[in-house]
Structures are given as C-alpha cells and as structure tokens.
Design a protein around this motif. Structure first.
Motif: not given
Length: 108
Positions: A63-75, A94-102
C-alpha cells in the motif's frame, strides 16, 4: 472664433468597423474552442476513506509503494487523491518504513 468647425467624434470608417467586428467574432470563436478543450476533472476519492481504513500501517509495504513515485519520493495529495488526514498518516508510515529498511530512501 467662428472659423473653428466641429468634427464628428467618430472618425472610424465602415471598413475599419468591419475589421473590428471580424476580429471580435474570431476571438469569441477561439475562446469557445479553448473552453471545450479542457475537460473538467472529477475529484479523486481517498482510497483509505473509501475502504474505511482509519490508521495506515507502516508494515503494509504494498500500500505504501503506491504512494511513492519511481524515484522513491512521497507522492503529493493532489496526485494520490488522499485526504489530508490520511496523507499525513501515509507520509509518517513511509518514513517509519524507511527507517526499518522496508522501503528505500532513494532510487536504486
């Protein structure tokens, strides 16, 4: 003083009047084309509100990947269609998932 003659205020010839009329008609036709060119866009619905999701989970990577663009920026909200509340929840998740390396911080 009697030598001064009054000239008519309207010195426009009939040919000039016709040209002005053609130009105004032409611009109104072009304006009509422009109005029909743009489509009215319907407002996007928030996916989370539609499904009744109250809280966005940072572990739900798909679900979170749908809210990221191709450059991994938040839409942005305008592009994703999320409401204000859920957009904030999504960005925090998304910020939490980035810190957890997801999720990646940047594009590979």
């Amino acid at each position: 003083m009697s030598d001064i003659t009054k000239q008519p205020a309207n010195n426009i010839s009939s040919d000039d009047k016709k040209e002005v009329a053609k130009a105004s008609a032409k611009s109104s036709v072009e304006g009509a084309k422009r109005k029909t060119f743009y489509k009215s866009r319907s407002r996007k619905l928030c996916h989370f509100c539609a499904k009744g999701i109250l809280k966005v989970d940072y572990k739900d990577v798909n679900t979170l990947r749908k809210n990221l663009n191709s450059y991994a920026k938040i839409v942005s909200r305008r592009q994703s269609g999320n409401c204000n509340l859920h957009q904030r929840h999504v960005s925090n998740a998304i910020k939490k998932a980035r810190i957890m390396a997801l999720l990646p911080f940047v594009k590979d």
